[in-house]
Scaffold this motif. Structure first.
Motif, mmCIF file in Angstrom:
data_model
loop_
_atom_site.group_PDB
_atom_site.id
_atom_site.type_symbol
_atom_site.label_atom_id
_atom_site.label_comp_id
_atom_site.label_asym_id
_atom_site.label_seq_id
_atom_site.Cartn_x
_atom_site.Cartn_y
_atom_site.Cartn_z
ATOM 1 N N GLY A 1 0.782 -1.225 0.000
ATOM 2 C CA GLY A 1 0.000 0.000 0.000
ATOM 3 C C GLY A 1 0.812 1.272 0.000
ATOM 4 O O GLY A 1 0.263 2.368 -0.216
ATOM 5 N N LEU A 2 2.130 1.177 0.218
ATOM 6 C CA LEU A 2 2.959 2.377 0.302
ATOM 7 C C LEU A 2 2.984 3.136 -1.027
ATOM 8 O O LEU A 2 2.781 4.361 -1.056
ATOM 9 C CB LEU A 2 4.393 2.007 0.716
ATOM 10 C CG LEU A 2 5.402 3.163 0.718
ATOM 11 C CD1 LEU A 2 4.992 4.250 1.713
ATOM 12 C CD2 LEU A 2 6.815 2.659 1.032
ATOM 13 N N LEU A 3 3.217 2.423 -2.125
ATOM 14 C CA LEU A 3 3.323 3.089 -3.418
ATOM 15 C C LEU A 3 1.999 3.708 -3.856
ATOM 16 O O LEU A 3 1.977 4.786 -4.465
ATOM 17 C CB LEU A 3 3.835 2.112 -4.477
ATOM 18 C CG LEU A 3 5.274 1.609 -4.282
ATOM 19 C CD1 LEU A 3 5.680 0.685 -5.424
ATOM 20 C CD2 LEU A 3 6.254 2.768 -4.167
ATOM 21 N N ILE A 4 0.894 3.058 -3.545
ATOM 22 C CA ILE A 4 -0.422 3.617 -3.876
ATOM 23 C C ILE A 4 -0.632 4.920 -3.106
ATOM 24 O O ILE A 4 -1.088 5.928 -3.664
ATOM 25 C CB ILE A 4 -1.541 2.599 -3.544
ATOM 26 C CG1 ILE A 4 -1.418 1.370 -4.445
ATOM 27 C CG2 ILE A 4 -2.918 3.251 -3.678
ATOM 28 C CD1 ILE A 4 -2.370 0.246 -4.078
ATOM 29 N N ASN A 5 -0.271 4.895 -1.829
ATOM 30 C CA ASN A 5 -0.396 6.085 -0.986
ATOM 31 C C ASN A 5 0.484 7.213 -1.509
ATOM 32 O O ASN A 5 0.053 8.370 -1.627
ATOM 33 C CB ASN A 5 -0.011 5.725 0.454
ATOM 34 C CG ASN A 5 -0.507 6.740 1.470
ATOM 35 O OD1 ASN A 5 -0.570 7.926 1.188
ATOM 36 N ND2 ASN A 5 -0.826 6.268 2.664
ATOM 37 N N LEU A 6 1.722 6.882 -1.858
ATOM 38 C CA LEU A 6 2.661 7.884 -2.356
ATOM 39 C C LEU A 6 2.194 8.487 -3.674
ATOM 40 O O LEU A 6 2.309 9.700 -3.892
ATOM 41 C CB LEU A 6 4.049 7.262 -2.532
ATOM 42 C CG LEU A 6 4.871 7.048 -1.265
ATOM 43 C CD1 LEU A 6 6.091 6.183 -1.555
ATOM 44 C CD2 LEU A 6 5.303 8.376 -0.662
ATOM 45 N N GLU A 7 1.691 7.648 -4.563
ATOM 46 C CA GLU A 7 1.216 8.152 -5.861
ATOM 47 C C GLU A 7 0.048 9.117 -5.668
ATOM 48 O O GLU A 7 -0.029 10.158 -6.351
ATOM 49 C CB GLU A 7 0.809 6.986 -6.760
ATOM 50 C CG GLU A 7 0.363 7.397 -8.162
ATOM 51 C CD GLU A 7 1.448 8.114 -8.957
ATOM 52 O OE1 GLU A 7 1.093 8.978 -9.792
ATOM 53 O OE2 GLU A 7 2.649 7.821 -8.746
ATOM 54 N N SER A 8 -0.849 8.773 -4.761
ATOM 55 C CA SER A 8 -1.977 9.651 -4.477
ATOM 56 C C SER A 8 -1.499 11.007 -3.947
ATOM 57 O O SER A 8 -1.969 12.068 -4.390
ATOM 58 C CB SER A 8 -2.896 8.988 -3.446
ATOM 59 O OG SER A 8 -3.898 9.878 -3.016
ATOM 60 N N LYS A 9 -0.531 10.975 -3.022
ATOM 61 C CA LYS A 9 0.000 12.219 -2.451
ATOM 62 C C LYS A 9 0.775 13.021 -3.495
ATOM 63 O O LYS A 9 0.719 14.257 -3.521
ATOM 64 C CB LYS A 9 0.908 11.904 -1.262
ATOM 65 C CG LYS A 9 0.229 11.168 -0.117
ATOM 66 C CD LYS A 9 -0.796 12.015 0.588
ATOM 67 C CE LYS A 9 -1.338 11.309 1.824
ATOM 68 N NZ LYS A 9 -2.349 12.111 2.549
ATOM 69 N N LYS A 10 1.497 12.339 -4.353
ATOM 70 C CA LYS A 10 2.262 13.014 -5.405
ATOM 71 C C LYS A 10 1.331 13.750 -6.365
ATOM 72 O O LYS A 10 1.632 14.882 -6.794
ATOM 73 C CB LYS A 10 3.105 11.986 -6.160
ATOM 74 C CG LYS A 10 3.985 12.550 -7.259
ATOM 75 C CD LYS A 10 4.802 11.430 -7.891
ATOM 76 C CE LYS A 10 5.633 11.912 -9.054
ATOM 77 N NZ LYS A 10 6.422 10.809 -9.674
ATOM 78 N N GLN A 11 0.211 13.132 -6.694
ATOM 79 C CA GLN A 11 -0.751 13.784 -7.587
ATOM 80 C C GLN A 11 -1.381 15.002 -6.914
ATOM 81 O O GLN A 11 -1.638 16.023 -7.565
ATOM 82 C CB GLN A 11 -1.829 12.791 -8.018
ATOM 83 C CG GLN A 11 -1.317 11.662 -8.902
ATOM 84 C CD GLN A 11 -0.578 12.174 -10.136
ATOM 85 O OE1 GLN A 11 -1.002 13.143 -10.777
ATOM 86 N NE2 GLN A 11 0.540 11.530 -10.465
ATOM 87 N N LEU A 12 -1.610 14.926 -5.590
ATOM 88 C CA LEU A 12 -2.104 16.088 -4.858
ATOM 89 C C LEU A 12 -1.085 17.227 -4.904
ATOM 90 O O LEU A 12 -1.449 18.395 -5.060
ATOM 91 C CB LEU A 12 -2.394 15.714 -3.401
ATOM 92 C CG LEU A 12 -3.616 14.834 -3.144
ATOM 93 C CD1 LEU A 12 -3.664 14.405 -1.682
ATOM 94 C CD2 LEU A 12 -4.910 15.563 -3.518
ATOM 95 N N ALA A 13 0.204 16.883 -4.771
ATOM 96 C CA ALA A 13 1.262 17.900 -4.815
ATOM 97 C C ALA A 13 1.311 18.582 -6.170
ATOM 98 O O ALA A 13 1.707 19.748 -6.273
ATOM 99 C CB ALA A 13 2.608 17.264 -4.485
ATOM 100 N N ARG A 14 0.907 17.873 -7.227
ATOM 101 C CA ARG A 14 0.935 18.417 -8.578
ATOM 102 C C ARG A 14 -0.310 19.241 -8.915
ATOM 103 O O ARG A 14 -0.350 19.911 -9.942
ATOM 104 C CB ARG A 14 1.052 17.279 -9.593
ATOM 105 C CG ARG A 14 2.402 16.580 -9.583
ATOM 106 C CD ARG A 14 2.427 15.456 -10.594
ATOM 107 N NE ARG A 14 3.773 14.957 -10.804
ATOM 108 C CZ ARG A 14 4.098 14.009 -11.670
ATOM 109 N NH1 ARG A 14 3.143 13.451 -12.411
ATOM 110 N NH2 ARG A 14 5.347 13.614 -11.809
#
Length: 380
Positions: A24-37
Motif C-alpha cells: 500500500g505504500l506506493l499507492i499512498n505515495l502516488e496519491s499524495k504526489k498527484q495532490l502535490a501536482r
C-alpha cells in the motif's frame, strides 16, 4: 603555529536500502504526489505523509530513477516505483544538523525506525557516500598556498575567492573522492547554520575567530575499496579512512625547490591534521533537541515581517509609540485588499468568504512545507 580542532565527525551520509516495500505504500505515495501536482492549494496542502513521529512533505516530482521523494528536517528519502527492480528500494540523505548535534549512532537509530515503516522484514543497508570533516582554528593562511603544493592524484585543484576574501580550496571535485578546505565561518552566514557556533564554543571558540573546515567526500567505489560500506565497518575503520585521505590521497607540502615533489616536506599544519583521530561513531558536538520540522529561520521571519510592517507604518504615519495599532490596521487593510481582489477576479462571489478560504488554504500549505501534521492526520 596555532592549531586547534573544535569539532570533527561526519557531516553527511547517504544510504541505500534493498528490500520489499510495505503493501500500500506506493499507492499512498502516488496519491499524495498527484495532490502535490494539483493547481488547487487545498490539494497541495494534503501532500504529506505521517510516518512514525515524522510528518513528511511528499514532493510533486521524483529524483532520477526514484519515483517519489519525501522530506523533513531530518531526512530526505527517495523511494523507487513499482517497476524499478535494479535500484535499491529506498535512498536516504541524513541531515547535517542531526548528524552534528546527535551523532551518527543516534541518527542511524532514528532513521531505522522510519525504514522499518517503509520496508517489510529484513533489508540490506549500504553507505553510498559519506563526508568526514574537522573544524579547526589556525593562524596559517591557506590563501598563500600554491596549487603545486597540494600533492594529490586529483586533476582538478581550484582556489575560490569572494571579491577580495579567500574562501577555500576544492580538490578533485566530482571524483569518487574529493576534498574541500574552506572558511566555515563565512559559509554559515549564507546557510544560516548558527547552531555550529554552539558546538565550537564548547571547545573554546569565541565569536570573531575564523574556523577552517577540511572535509573529504567519499563515494561508494572508494568506500568499497576501503571495506567501509556498512555503518559498523565505517565506525571501526574511520581512523584508517582519515589516514588514507590525509596521507595517501592528499597532502600539503612546503616547496623546497626540489624538482621531485615527493621529496618536499609535509607542511606543519598538515602534519597536525594527519594526527587527528576519530575514536568511534558517536561524533556529536552538542546534545539538543533537533526539530523534525523545517521551520523558517526565526531571525529572518521576524526581520522580514517587521520590515513590511514598518513600511506600512511609515506610509500611514505611525511610529514606535503606536506600532500595535499599526499592526491591527495592517491586518484590516490586508483583509480588505484580499476581499477586493476576489470580488474583482470572481464577479458575484463573496470577497470575504473567498479571501478567508484563500488564507486558510495558504496556512495549510505552509504547515505542509514546515512538516506540521494536522490533528486528524492518519499515520501510514
Amino acid at each position: 603555529m596555532e592549531f586547534k580542532v573544535v569539532h570533527k565527525g561526519i557531516d553527511s551520509i547517504y544510504l541505500s536500502y534493498r528490500g520489499t516495500l510495505k503493501s500500500g505504500l506506493l499507492i499512498n505515495l502516488e496519491s499524495k504526489k498527484q495532490l502535490a501536482r494539483s493547481s488547487d492549494i487545498q490539494d497541495q496542502a494534503e501532500a504529506k505523509m505521517v510516518i512514525g513521529k515524522h510528518c513528511f512533505e511528499v514532493k510533486d516530482k521524483g529524483a532520477g530513477v526514484y519515483s517519489y521523494v519525501i522530506v523533513d528536517n531530518w531526512f530526505r528519502i527517495q523511494i523507487a516505483g513499482a517497476g524499478s527492480k535494479k535500484v535499491p528500494a529506498v535512498y536516504v540523505q541524513v541531515s547535517s544538523e542531526l548528524l552534528n548535534c546527535k551523532g551518527l549512532d543516534e541518527s542511524m537509530r532514528q532513521l531505522r525506525t522510519v525504514i522499518d515503516a517503509l520496508i517489510d522484514g529484513v533489508y540490506e543497508e549500504k553507505i553510498s557516500r559519506v563526508d568526514i570533516f574537522i573544524d579547526f582554528i589556525t593562524d596559517v593562511s591557506f590563501a598563500n598556498v600554491d596549487n603545486k603544493e597540494w600533492i594529490s592524484p586529483a586533476r582538478r585543484i581550484n582556489a575560490f575567492w569572494d571579491n577580495n576574501d579567500f574562501t577555500g580550496w576544492s580538490i578533485g571535485q566530482g571524483g569518487d573522492i574529493s576534498a574541500r578546505l574552506y572558511d566555515k565561518t563565512i559559509e554559515i552566514i549564507r546557510t544560516h547554520k548558527d547552531w555550529f557556533k554552539e558546538i565550537w564554543a564548547k571547545q573554546g571558540w569565541t565569536e570573531g575567530q575564523k574556523i577552517m573546515r577540511l572535509e573529504f567526500e567519499i563515494k561508494r567505489l572508494v568506500l568499497s575499496q576501503l571495506g567501509a560500506l556498512t555503518i559498523p565497518d565505517l565506525t571501526n575503520k574511520i581512523n584508517d579512512i582519515w589516514r588514507y585521505c590525509t596521507h595517501d590521497w592528499l597532502k600539503l607540502a612546503d616547496d623546497n625547490g626540489d624538482v621531485n615533489r615527493s621529496r618536499w616536506e609535509t607542511a606543519p599544519v598538515w602534519s597536525e591534521i594527519q594526527k587527528i583521530m576519530f575514536v568511534d561513531g558517536g561524533y556529536t558536538g552538542i546534545q539538543r533537541d533537533i526539530s523534525k520540522s523545517r521551520f523558517p529561520n526565526m531571525k529572518r521571519l521576524f526581520v522580514n515581517g517587521l520590515g513590511y510592517l514598518l513600511a506600512y507604518a511609515a506610509l500611514y504615519g505611525y511610529d514606535e509609540s503606536n506600532l500595535s495599532a499599526a499592526a491591527l490596521s495592517f491586518l484590516r487593510d490586508a483583509g480588505a485588499y484580499l476581499d477586493a481582489s476576489f470580488l474583482n477576479e470572481n464577479k458575484g462571489t463573496s470577497g470575504f468568504t473567498d479571501s478567508m478560504d484563500y488564507v486558510s488554504k495558504k496556512i495549510k500549505l505552509k504547515k505542509k512545507l514546515f512538516n506540521k501534521p494536522d490533528d486528524d492526520e492518519v499515520p501510514f
